[in-house]
Design a protein around this motif. Structure first.
Motif, PDB file in Angstrom:
ATOM      1  N   SER A   1      72.862 -63.220 -34.432  1.00 23.23           N
ATOM      2  CA  SER A   1      71.581 -63.675 -33.903  1.00 23.23           C
ATOM      3  C   SER A   1      71.769 -64.241 -32.500  1.00 23.23           C
ATOM      4  CB  SER A   1      71.000 -64.747 -34.835  1.00 23.23           C
ATOM      5  OG  SER A   1      69.790 -65.246 -34.311  1.00 23.23           O
ATOM      6  N   TYR A   2      71.101 -63.630 -31.540  1.00 17.44           N
ATOM      7  CA  TYR A   2      71.213 -64.097 -30.153  1.00 17.44           C
ATOM      8  C   TYR A   2      69.984 -63.627 -29.390  1.00 17.44           C
ATOM      9  CZ  TYR A   2      73.069 -59.336 -29.869  1.00 17.44           C
ATOM     10  OH  TYR A   2      73.237 -57.986 -30.000  1.00 17.44           O
ATOM     11  N   GLY A   3      69.809 -64.180 -28.220  1.00 13.79           N
ATOM     12  CA  GLY A   3      68.713 -63.774 -27.358  1.00 13.79           C
ATOM     13  C   GLY A   3      69.237 -63.440 -25.977  1.00 13.79           C
ATOM     14  N   LEU A   4      68.606 -62.494 -25.351  1.00 14.55           N
ATOM     15  CA  LEU A   4      69.014 -62.077 -24.012  1.00 14.55           C
ATOM     16  C   LEU A   4      67.846 -62.269 -23.047  1.00 14.55           C
ATOM     17  CD1 LEU A   4      70.781 -58.905 -25.283  1.00 14.55           C
ATOM     18  CD2 LEU A   4      71.951 -60.794 -24.146  1.00 14.55           C
ATOM     19  N   PHE A   5      68.141 -62.830 -21.901  1.00 11.40           N
ATOM     20  CA  PHE A   5      67.118 -63.164 -20.920  1.00 11.40           C
ATOM     21  C   PHE A   5      67.504 -62.593 -19.566  1.00 11.40           C
ATOM     22  CE2 PHE A   5      64.933 -66.633 -23.262  1.00 11.40           C
ATOM     23  CZ  PHE A   5      65.849 -66.870 -24.263  1.00 11.40           C
ATOM     24  N   TRP A   6      66.482 -62.334 -18.762  1.00  8.29           N
ATOM     25  CA  TRP A   6      66.677 -62.060 -17.357  1.00  8.29           C
ATOM     26  C   TRP A   6      65.856 -63.060 -16.549  1.00  8.29           C
ATOM     27  CZ3 TRP A   6      69.756 -58.857 -14.511  1.00  8.29           C
ATOM     28  CH2 TRP A   6      70.474 -57.871 -15.208  1.00  8.29           C
ATOM     29  N   TYR A   7      66.519 -63.609 -15.521  1.00  9.22           N
ATOM     30  CA  TYR A   7      65.867 -64.541 -14.610  1.00  9.22           C
ATOM     31  C   TYR A   7      66.007 -64.008 -13.190  1.00  9.22           C
ATOM     32  CZ  TYR A   7      65.496 -68.228 -18.158  1.00  9.22           C
ATOM     33  OH  TYR A   7      65.165 -68.965 -19.276  1.00  9.22           O
ATOM     34  N   LYS A   8      65.002 -64.324 -12.380  1.00 12.50           N
ATOM     35  CA  LYS A   8      65.003 -63.970 -10.964  1.00 12.50           C
ATOM     36  C   LYS A   8      65.144 -65.258 -10.158  1.00 12.50           C
ATOM     37  CE  LYS A   8      61.734 -62.173  -7.482  1.00 12.50           C
ATOM     38  NZ  LYS A   8      60.360 -61.623  -7.294  1.00 12.50           N
TER      39      LYS A   8
ATOM     40  N   ASP B   1      73.094 -68.671 -26.949  1.00  9.66           N
ATOM     41  CA  ASP B   1      74.040 -68.633 -28.057  1.00  9.66           C
ATOM     42  C   ASP B   1      73.507 -69.465 -29.223  1.00  9.66           C
ATOM     43  OD1 ASP B   1      76.583 -71.065 -27.014  1.00  9.66           O
ATOM     44  OD2 ASP B   1      74.478 -71.313 -27.518  1.00  9.66           O
ATOM     45  N   ASN B   2      74.340 -69.644 -30.245  1.00  6.26           N
ATOM     46  CA  ASN B   2      73.848 -70.323 -31.455  1.00  6.26           C
ATOM     47  C   ASN B   2      73.694 -71.820 -31.281  1.00  6.26           C
ATOM     48  OD1 ASN B   2      76.490 -71.071 -31.406  1.00  6.26           O
ATOM     49  ND2 ASN B   2      77.078 -70.038 -33.301  1.00  6.26           N
TER      50      ASN B   2
END
Lengths: 115, 113
Positions: free
Chosen positions: B31-38, B96-97
């Motif tokens: 279980s994880y999440g992925l993000f993009w930031y500018k 992360d967790n």
């Protein structure tokens, strides 16, 4: 505008000094995170608070400390400053933690310059 | 240990063209999440798009889409119809967790007329 405020925007100080950076999270957010962005280390997580309690710690130096107050604002204290502490310090906030989608909203940052 | 890798220090794209910014990640958590930031030159971090590890479909937000290939552990950002205002640093990050974000080194995108 993310709704996260940070003061001051810029800070110039000398080596050996102590400074305090302040962050107010978005209304309703209980989690506050501190990140440091420097040229040599990139963006690094420092510490997280959730509803007044420390929840996670990253690469935070012993000279640095933080707290979150009952009104949920947070302060990052940096002491015995060194040239290498010059960086952009971000505060971010989120609703909680460990939800399936827990976006962190970033403040505009405080640029610290140590001379 | 969790890690995010962005192998493109800089990218150029012509206005109105599409561009793909690469991101690979490493984690043993299911279980994880992925993000993009500018991050424009003014310095603020602007959230663009999110992909959860259990999401079946690729995330899209306007001109931004995330090409999520779980087996290859990649989460590339696709910007369609680039605009001059897209010139900025772009960071891929993984939650992360413990909920903190782990960032890559970033890709500097320059859009030219």
């Amino acid at each position: 505008d993310s709704g996260v405020t940070q003061t001051p925007k810029h800070l110039i100080t000398a080596t050996g000094q102590r400074v305090t950076l302040r962050c107010s999270p978005r209304s309703g957010d209980l989690s506050v995170y501190w990140y440091q962005q420097s040229l040599d280390q990139g963006l690094q997580f420092l510490i997280q608070y959730y509803n007044g309690e420390e929840r996670a710690k990253g690469n935070i130096l012993e000279r640095f400390s933080a707290q979150q107050f009952p009104d949920l604002h947070s302060e990052l204290n940096l002491s015995s400053l060194e040239l290498g502490d010059s960086a952009l310090y971000f505060c971010a906030s989120s609703v909680g933690y460990s939800f399936s989608y827990n976006e962190q909203f970033f403040g505009p940052g405080t640029r610290l310059t140590v001379l | 240990a969790q890690k995010i890798t962005q192998t493109q220090p800089g990218m150029f794209v012509q206005e109105k063209e599409a561009v793909t910014l690469d991101c690979t990640y490493d984690t043993s958590d299911p279980s994880y999440g992925l993000f993009w930031y500018k991050q424009p030159s003014s310095g603020e971090m602007i959230f663009l798009i999110y992909q959860g590890s259990y999401d079946q479909q690729n995330a899209t937000e306007g001109r931004y889409s995330l090409n999520f290939q779980k087996a290859r552990k990649s989460a590339n950002l696709v910007i369609s119809a680039s605009q001059l205002g897209d010139s900025a640093m772009y960071f891929c990050a993984m939650r992360d967790n413990t909920d903190k974000l782990i960032f890559g080194t970033g890709t500097r995108l320059q859009v030219f007329p």
